[in-house]
Design an enzyme around this catalytic site. Structure first.
Site, PDB file in Angstrom:
ATOM      1  N   GLU A  17       0.837  -1.208   0.000  1.00 54.02           N
ATOM      2  CA  GLU A  17       0.000   0.000   0.000  1.00 54.02           C
ATOM      3  C   GLU A  17       0.870   1.255   0.000  1.00 54.02           C
ATOM      4  OE1 GLU A  17      -3.764  -0.005   1.879  1.00 54.02           O
ATOM      5  OE2 GLU A  17      -3.219   1.700   3.117  1.00 54.02           O
ATOM      6  N   THR A  48      -4.018   4.863  -1.399  1.00 53.58           N
ATOM      7  CA  THR A  48      -5.073   5.371  -0.523  1.00 53.58           C
ATOM      8  C   THR A  48      -5.652   6.685  -1.057  1.00 53.58           C
ATOM      9  OG1 THR A  48      -3.598   6.616   0.926  1.00 53.58           O
ATOM     10  CG2 THR A  48      -3.986   4.306   1.497  1.00 53.58           C
ATOM     11  N   TYR A  49      -6.738   7.085  -0.439  1.00 53.52           N
ATOM     12  CA  TYR A  49      -7.490   8.270  -0.870  1.00 53.52           C
ATOM     13  C   TYR A  49      -7.565   9.201   0.321  1.00 53.52           C
ATOM     14  CZ  TYR A  49     -11.420  10.610  -3.295  1.00 53.52           C
ATOM     15  OH  TYR A  49     -12.249  11.491  -3.943  1.00 53.52           O
ATOM     16  N   HIS A  77      -8.195   3.477  -3.957  1.00 51.64           N
ATOM     17  CA  HIS A  77      -9.132   3.651  -2.850  1.00 51.64           C
ATOM     18  C   HIS A  77     -10.075   4.814  -3.161  1.00 51.64           C
ATOM     19  CE1 HIS A  77      -6.648   1.586   0.556  1.00 51.64           C
ATOM     20  NE2 HIS A  77      -6.453   0.991  -0.606  1.00 51.64           N
ATOM     21  N   ARG A 107     -15.830   4.134   3.628  1.00 55.91           N
ATOM     22  CA  ARG A 107     -16.585   5.291   4.102  1.00 55.91           C
ATOM     23  C   ARG A 107     -15.657   6.472   4.317  1.00 55.91           C
ATOM     24  NH1 ARG A 107     -18.676   5.815  10.089  1.00 55.91           N
ATOM     25  NH2 ARG A 107     -16.457   6.304  10.255  1.00 55.91           N
ATOM     26  N   ALA A 127     -20.028   2.751   3.988  1.00 50.77           N
ATOM     27  CA  ALA A 127     -19.367   2.261   2.783  1.00 50.77           C
ATOM     28  C   ALA A 127     -20.302   1.425   1.912  1.00 50.77           C
ATOM     29  CB  ALA A 127     -18.135   1.446   3.177  1.00 50.77           C
ATOM     30  N   TYR A 148     -12.299  -5.274  10.211  1.00 48.67           N
ATOM     31  CA  TYR A 148     -11.609  -4.894  11.456  1.00 48.67           C
ATOM     32  C   TYR A 148     -11.550  -6.058  12.441  1.00 48.67           C
ATOM     33  CZ  TYR A 148     -12.464  -0.458   9.244  1.00 48.67           C
ATOM     34  OH  TYR A 148     -12.478   0.554   8.322  1.00 48.67           O
ATOM     35  N   GLN A 215       6.266   5.776  15.239  1.00 50.31           N
ATOM     36  CA  GLN A 215       5.136   5.202  14.503  1.00 50.31           C
ATOM     37  C   GLN A 215       4.168   4.460  15.437  1.00 50.31           C
ATOM     38  OE1 GLN A 215       7.314   2.978  11.446  1.00 50.31           O
ATOM     39  NE2 GLN A 215       5.341   2.626  10.484  1.00 50.31           N
ATOM     40  N   LYS A 275       7.634   3.323   1.600  1.00 46.47           N
ATOM     41  CA  LYS A 275       9.031   3.026   1.966  1.00 46.47           C
ATOM     42  C   LYS A 275       9.537   1.835   1.146  1.00 46.47           C
ATOM     43  CE  LYS A 275       8.599   4.553   6.761  1.00 46.47           C
ATOM     44  NZ  LYS A 275       8.221   4.062   8.075  1.00 46.47           N
TER      45      LYS A 275
HETATM   46  P1  FAD Z   1     -18.149   1.317   7.129  1.00 49.52           P
HETATM   47  O1  FAD Z   1     -18.149  -0.019   6.514  1.00 49.52           O
HETATM   48  O2  FAD Z   1     -19.231   2.254   6.751  1.00 49.52           O
HETATM   49  O3  FAD Z   1     -18.132   1.092   8.713  1.00 49.52           O
HETATM   50  C1  FAD Z   1     -17.972   2.183   9.618  1.00 49.52           C
HETATM   51  C2  FAD Z   1     -18.758   1.893  10.901  1.00 49.52           C
HETATM   52  O4  FAD Z   1     -20.166   1.912  10.612  1.00 49.52           O
HETATM   53  C3  FAD Z   1     -18.484   0.520  11.501  1.00 49.52           C
HETATM   54  O5  FAD Z   1     -18.584   0.640  12.897  1.00 49.52           O
HETATM   55  C4  FAD Z   1     -19.600  -0.359  10.958  1.00 49.52           C
HETATM   56  O6  FAD Z   1     -19.890  -1.468  11.782  1.00 49.52           O
HETATM   57  C5  FAD Z   1     -20.764   0.645  10.927  1.00 49.52           C
HETATM   58  N1  FAD Z   1     -21.719   0.370   9.831  1.00 49.52           N
HETATM   59  C6  FAD Z   1     -21.427  -0.021   8.576  1.00 49.52           C
HETATM   60  N2  FAD Z   1     -22.555  -0.117   7.845  1.00 49.52           N
HETATM   61  C7  FAD Z   1     -23.572   0.242   8.674  1.00 49.52           C
HETATM   62  C8  FAD Z   1     -24.984   0.360   8.501  1.00 49.52           C
HETATM   63  N3  FAD Z   1     -25.576   0.061   7.334  1.00 49.52           N
HETATM   64  N4  FAD Z   1     -25.716   0.775   9.560  1.00 49.52           N
HETATM   65  C9  FAD Z   1     -25.139   1.075  10.763  1.00 49.52           C
HETATM   66  N5  FAD Z   1     -23.811   0.970  10.977  1.00 49.52           N
HETATM   67  C10 FAD Z   1     -23.040   0.569   9.951  1.00 49.52           C
HETATM   68  N6  FAD Z   1      -9.465   5.942   5.091  1.00 49.52           N
HETATM   69  C11 FAD Z   1      -9.250   6.920   4.164  1.00 49.52           C
HETATM   70  O7  FAD Z   1      -9.617   8.087   4.389  1.00 49.52           O
HETATM   71  N7  FAD Z   1      -8.626   6.659   2.975  1.00 49.52           N
HETATM   72  C12 FAD Z   1      -8.208   5.404   2.643  1.00 49.52           C
HETATM   73  O8  FAD Z   1      -7.667   5.195   1.564  1.00 49.52           O
HETATM   74  C13 FAD Z   1      -8.413   4.335   3.598  1.00 49.52           C
HETATM   75  N8  FAD Z   1      -8.038   3.074   3.330  1.00 49.52           N
HETATM   76  C14 FAD Z   1      -8.298   2.062   4.245  1.00 49.52           C
HETATM   77  C15 FAD Z   1      -7.957   0.740   3.917  1.00 49.52           C
HETATM   78  C16 FAD Z   1      -8.199  -0.298   4.819  1.00 49.52           C
HETATM   79  C17 FAD Z   1      -7.818  -1.711   4.464  1.00 49.52           C
HETATM   80  C18 FAD Z   1      -8.795  -0.009   6.086  1.00 49.52           C
HETATM   81  C19 FAD Z   1      -9.026  -1.111   7.079  1.00 49.52           C
HETATM   82  C20 FAD Z   1      -9.147   1.300   6.397  1.00 49.52           C
HETATM   83  C21 FAD Z   1      -8.919   2.347   5.490  1.00 49.52           C
HETATM   84  N9  FAD Z   1      -9.293   3.667   5.753  1.00 49.52           N
HETATM   85  C22 FAD Z   1      -9.068   4.664   4.828  1.00 49.52           C
HETATM   86  C23 FAD Z   1      -9.932   4.011   7.048  1.00 49.52           C
HETATM   87  C24 FAD Z   1     -11.479   3.920   6.962  1.00 49.52           C
HETATM   88  O9  FAD Z   1     -11.959   4.926   6.114  1.00 49.52           O
HETATM   89  C25 FAD Z   1     -12.022   4.103   8.393  1.00 49.52           C
HETATM   90  O10 FAD Z   1     -11.683   2.993   9.174  1.00 49.52           O
HETATM   91  C26 FAD Z   1     -13.508   4.444   8.497  1.00 49.52           C
HETATM   92  O11 FAD Z   1     -13.750   4.893   9.839  1.00 49.52           O
HETATM   93  C27 FAD Z   1     -14.459   3.297   8.220  1.00 49.52           C
HETATM   94  O12 FAD Z   1     -14.487   2.972   6.891  1.00 49.52           O
HETATM   95  P2  FAD Z   1     -15.313   1.671   6.381  1.00 49.52           P
HETATM   96  O13 FAD Z   1     -15.262   1.677   4.915  1.00 49.52           O
HETATM   97  O14 FAD Z   1     -14.870   0.472   7.096  1.00 49.52           O
HETATM   98  O15 FAD Z   1     -16.778   2.109   6.894  1.00 49.52           O
END
Ligand code: FAD
Length: 292
Positions: A17, A48-49, A77, A107, A127, A148, A215, A275
């Site tokens: 990544e 990433t975004y 992303h 999300r 998301a 997670y 870190q 890195k």
């Molecule tokens: P969601 O899937 O929407 O989940 C967020 C929360 O809402 C969770 O607690 C979930 O249980 C809950 N939830 C989900 N759907 C519902 C529903 N229908 N009703 C009620 N609750 C619900 N961030 C960035 O800004 N840019 C990136 O490029 C980036 N890349 C990432 C890559 C990976 C592999 C990971 C693990 C994280 C990344 N993140 C990134 C961070 C991520 O955006 C955050 O962790 C964010 O808080 C949650 O994103 P999500 O897509 O998991 O959200």
């Protein structure tokens, strides 16, 4: 190539990544770092975004360059929480026009103060809504989503988190990448629970090599991950010696990866954080294990 196809192939594989620069003056150095990582020929690279979308052009430029100039599959992303339906539609079209086949649908983190806001007026709350829109777009994408092992910080409990994870898969996510973790047992427990919940798509563990003491705090704050005593002892012993800490951090991540491969996982994503030296050291450590 779609990552869903790649994940059907045999062998032990690894992806890396990278992240886009926050400002244009850093673009060239970030681009150079991502090119060095691409030259290591990982199975794919994710870009990433930036939360809020301010650096979305850089995400796309870097992802395009990785694929076109280096022949490495890229995963762009895309986040949605601060965006309108219209903006997201444009971004999806940009990704399609760039010839990129893989989107990580997220999300994005809530900005400070957003937690208590009235979400009923937002275009995107989760998301899963973005995944549905990507599916309905006229691009033919493979969609990934985040998961997670230690539960998303906003979730009331793991059961609820897994219910929402299943909704993302049912909406069209074809693979899941995990948040970083430092204790593989947490991942194995999670894997058991999501399989039991009927989620059968490929899960790619995300491993973060911690190569300097600063870190550690940032990683924990960002991810909420549990730091095992074994890792804390490494930081205590070597944290003030940068070269030793780097070597120990790479060894710790390598050890986690070998354990995952040895326990049936075929595909691992490394948070290589722009890195190339760290990415290269991990590949060297695994040179006789990874599929050429
Ligand atoms: P969601 O899937 O929407 O989940 C967020 C929360 O809402 C969770 O607690 C979930 O249980 C809950 N939830 C989900 N759907 C519902 C529903 N229908 N009703 C009620 N609750 C619900 N961030 C960035 O800004 N840019 C990136 O490029 C980036 N890349 C990432 C890559 C990976 C592999 C990971 C693990 C994280 C990344 N993140 C990134 C961070 C991520 O955006 C955050 O962790 C964010 O808080 C949650 O994103 P999500 O897509 O998991 O959200």
């Amino acid at each position: 190539m779609k990552i869903s196809e790649l994940l059907k192939t045999d062998g032990y594989r690894m992806s890396f990544e990278v992240f886009p620069p926050k400002t244009s003056d850093k673009y060239d150095s970030v681009q150079a770092a991502t090119e060095k990582i691409a030259q290591l020929h990982p199975a794919f690279m994710s870009v990433t975004y930036g939360a809020g979308g301010g650096t979305s052009k850089y995400t796309l430029d870097i992802a395009k360059n990785i694929e076109k100039s280096h022949g490495v599959i890229s995963l762009a992303h895309l986040t949605c929480v601060n965006s309108t339906k219209e903006t997201v539609k444009e971004r999806i079209k940009d990704i399609r026009d760039a010839g990129i086949k893989n989107i990580m649908a997220l999300r994005g983190d809530l900005a400070p103060g957003m937690e208590d806001a009235d979400r009923s007026t937002w275009d995107y709350r989760h998301a899963v809504e973005l995944i549905r829109d990507i599916k309905e777009s006229d691009g033919d994408f493979c969609i990934g989503a985040a998961c997670y092992p230690e539960v998303h910080p906003e979730s009331a409990n793991q059961r609820e988190d897994i219910i929402h994870l299943r909704e993302k898969v049912e909406a069209g996510a074809e693979f899941l990448t995990t948040q970083m973790f430092f204790d593989n047992n947490l991942f194995y427990n999670f894997l058991y629970k999501i399989r039991e919940a009927g989620i059968s798509c490929p899960i790619i563990p995300g491993i973060m090599p911690i190569t300097n003491a600063n870190q550690v705090e940032r990683a924990i704050k960002l991810s909420g991950s549990f730091m095992p005593q074994r890792f804390k002892s490494i930081v205590d012993a070597f944290g003030e010696n940068p070269a030793a800490m780097r070597q120990a951090g790479i060894a710790y991540a390598t050890d986690q990866i070998i354990d995952l491969y040895a326990n049936g996982i075929r595909f691992i994503h490394v948070y290589s954080m722009n890195k190339p030296d760290v990415a290269s050291a991990i590949l060297d450590n695994l040179s006789d294990i990874l599929t050429k």
